[in-house]
Design an enzyme around this catalytic site. Structure first.
Site, PDB file in Angstrom:
ATOM      1  N   ASP A  56       8.354  18.569 -20.542  1.00  0.00           N
ATOM      2  CA  ASP A  56       9.542  18.842 -21.366  1.00  0.00           C
ATOM      3  C   ASP A  56       9.137  19.211 -22.787  1.00  0.00           C
ATOM      4  OD1 ASP A  56      12.659  17.104 -22.209  1.00  0.00           O
ATOM      5  OD2 ASP A  56      12.241  19.218 -21.753  1.00  0.00           O
ATOM      6  N   GLY A  71      21.474   7.049 -25.257  1.00  0.00           N
ATOM      7  CA  GLY A  71      21.617   5.873 -26.132  1.00  0.00           C
ATOM      8  C   GLY A  71      21.358   6.317 -27.540  1.00  0.00           C
ATOM      9  N   ILE A 121      18.527   7.602 -36.214  1.00  0.00           N
ATOM     10  CA  ILE A 121      17.885   8.913 -36.409  1.00  0.00           C
ATOM     11  C   ILE A 121      18.106   9.836 -35.217  1.00  0.00           C
ATOM     12  CG2 ILE A 121      16.132   8.224 -38.066  1.00  0.00           C
ATOM     13  CD1 ILE A 121      14.211   7.689 -35.839  1.00  0.00           C
TER      14      ILE A 121
HETATM   15  C1  LIG Z   1      15.596  11.703 -32.347  1.00  0.00           C
HETATM   16  N1  LIG Z   1      14.374  11.297 -33.010  1.00  0.00           N
HETATM   17  C2  LIG Z   1      14.104  11.452 -34.338  1.00  0.00           C
HETATM   18  C3  LIG Z   1      12.841  10.935 -34.614  1.00  0.00           C
HETATM   19  C4  LIG Z   1      12.252  10.898 -35.965  1.00  0.00           C
HETATM   20  C5  LIG Z   1      11.763  12.294 -36.355  1.00  0.00           C
HETATM   21  O1  LIG Z   1      11.454  12.259 -37.714  1.00  0.00           O
HETATM   22  C6  LIG Z   1      12.317  10.415 -33.404  1.00  0.00           C
HETATM   23  C7  LIG Z   1      11.116   9.797 -33.022  1.00  0.00           C
HETATM   24  C8  LIG Z   1      10.936   9.430 -31.684  1.00  0.00           C
HETATM   25  C9  LIG Z   1      11.952   9.636 -30.697  1.00  0.00           C
HETATM   26  C10 LIG Z   1      11.817   9.187 -29.303  1.00  0.00           C
HETATM   27  C11 LIG Z   1      11.936  10.123 -28.272  1.00  0.00           C
HETATM   28  C12 LIG Z   1      11.827   9.729 -26.934  1.00  0.00           C
HETATM   29  C13 LIG Z   1      11.575   8.415 -26.602  1.00  0.00           C
HETATM   30  C14 LIG Z   1      11.490   7.456 -27.621  1.00  0.00           C
HETATM   31  C15 LIG Z   1      11.626   7.865 -28.953  1.00  0.00           C
HETATM   32 CL1  LIG Z   1      11.548   6.650 -30.154  1.00  0.00          CL
HETATM   33  C16 LIG Z   1      13.142  10.273 -31.084  1.00  0.00           C
HETATM   34  C17 LIG Z   1      13.303  10.663 -32.416  1.00  0.00           C
HETATM   35  C18 LIG Z   1       9.610   8.842 -31.588  1.00  0.00           C
HETATM   36  O2  LIG Z   1       9.029   8.417 -30.586  1.00  0.00           O
HETATM   37  N2  LIG Z   1       9.060   8.835 -32.841  1.00  0.00           N
HETATM   38  C19 LIG Z   1       9.917   9.395 -33.723  1.00  0.00           C
HETATM   39  O3  LIG Z   1       9.664   9.541 -34.918  1.00  0.00           O
END
Ligand SMILES: Cn1cc(CCO)c2c3c(c(-c4ccccc4Cl)cc21)C(=O)NC3=O
Length: 282
Positions: free
Chosen positions: A133, A23, A17
């Site tokens: 951020d 990464g 996603i």
């Molecule tokens: C690119 N991206 C897309 C998504 C899904 C949106 O429907 C997403 C998520 C996260 C994160 C995320 C951001 C920063 C650190 C860890 C995570 Cl898992 C990134 C995400 C997160 O922590 N939870 C998410 O849904």
């Protein structure tokens, strides 16, 4: 890499996603509890590097922030075969950045976004932490579709169920404490000039400023400048008016160190003035 990794043992990967130089982020089912989570898998940072400090700060912040309706929830983090993995709540409605690709948010949506993220920021700030951020790409949407649906006779009409989704602040990779001597700067499009000038005495305001520009952009303000004269104009409060917002939305603004509230004009004076002509009749 080895297949005995916790990632492969405990989770089934459903899809990627998100990708970045850090990464990748995947949507996974945990085999034990059957729930879907977002897992970010990044290369393990070099020991003692700024990246390692940021990675640890992210986990510390998530652990300290615990559970809040408008902060993306953290479940676990671990290291394996040279990678760092963080397991967070999966928000199924995409990010605010993706939502904005379909055009500016309606006024009710902007007010929902304002209420939810202001609440999330107030909670983070109440723990003497700052996000650093805040931007559309770090605000995620939970549709709340899985929630029990309200049938019509218990007072929930369609309107309320319609706005069942929640906005949540995510990506705590830049979180620091309000009295921090050092700050890992976030996206420069949302950065206030004070932080750029190393004035770190009012860091909570940096989050509010970034949130203000996020609302402006979500309301149809267009792409934000990364530098140059327009970048400075925006920090001096010189912003174009947003075309599709009603006058009520413009009831308060700030300019040259003043706050201005614009309210309805009541032409009959105040009750106090009326009483100057003697007591009111029955
Ligand atoms: C690119 N991206 C897309 C998504 C899904 C949106 O429907 C997403 C998520 C996260 C994160 C995320 C951001 C920063 C650190 C860890 C995570 Cl898992 C990134 C995400 C997160 O922590 N939870 C998410 O849904």
């Amino acid at each position: 890499e080895s297949n005995i990794s916790r990632y492969n043992i405990e989770f089934i990967e459903l899809g990627v996603i998100g990708r970045g130089e850090f990464g990748r982020v995947t949507r996974c089912v945990n085999k034990l509890d059957g729930c879907v989570y977002a897992l970010k898998r990044s290369l393990r940072p070099v020991a003692g590097s700024a990246a390692e400090r940021a990675a640890l700060t992210e986990v510390y912040a998530h652990a300290a922030l615990g559970k809040h309706p408008h902060v993306v929830r953290y479940y676990s983090a671990w290291a394996e075969d040279d990678h760092m993995i963080i397991q967070n709540e999966y928000c199924d409605g995409g990010s605010l950045q993706q939502k904005m690709e379909n055009g500016p948010l309606s006024e009710p949506e902007l007010l929902l976004l304002l209420a939810h993220i202001a609440d999330g920021l107030a909670y983070i700030h109440s723990l003497q932490l700052v996000h650093m951020d805040v931007k559309p790409g770090n605000i995620f949407i939970c549709s709340g579709e899985g929630q029990p649906s309200h049938d019509s006779d218990d007072g929930y009409d369609d309107e309320e169920v319609l706005y069942h989704h929640k906005y949540k602040i995510g990506d705590l990779g830049h979180v620091t404490c309000v009295s921090s001597p050092s700050v890992e700067e976030g996206d420069c499009r949302y950065l206030p000039k004070e932080v750029l000038q190393e004035d770190l005495t009012q860091l909570t305001k940096a989050d509010i400023f970034a949130f203000g520009l996020t609302l402006f952009e979500a309301g149809g303000g267009g792409a934000l400048p990364k530098n140059g004269q327009q970048w400075h104009d925006y920090r001096d409060g010189k912003l174009p008016e947003l075309p599709n917002l009603s006058r009520e939305y413009y009831s308060a603004w700030a300019e040259d160190d003043h706050m201005i509230i614009q309210n309805e004009y009541c032409d009959g004076g105040s009750l106090q003035q009326k009483m100057e002509n003697g007591p009111l009749s029955e």
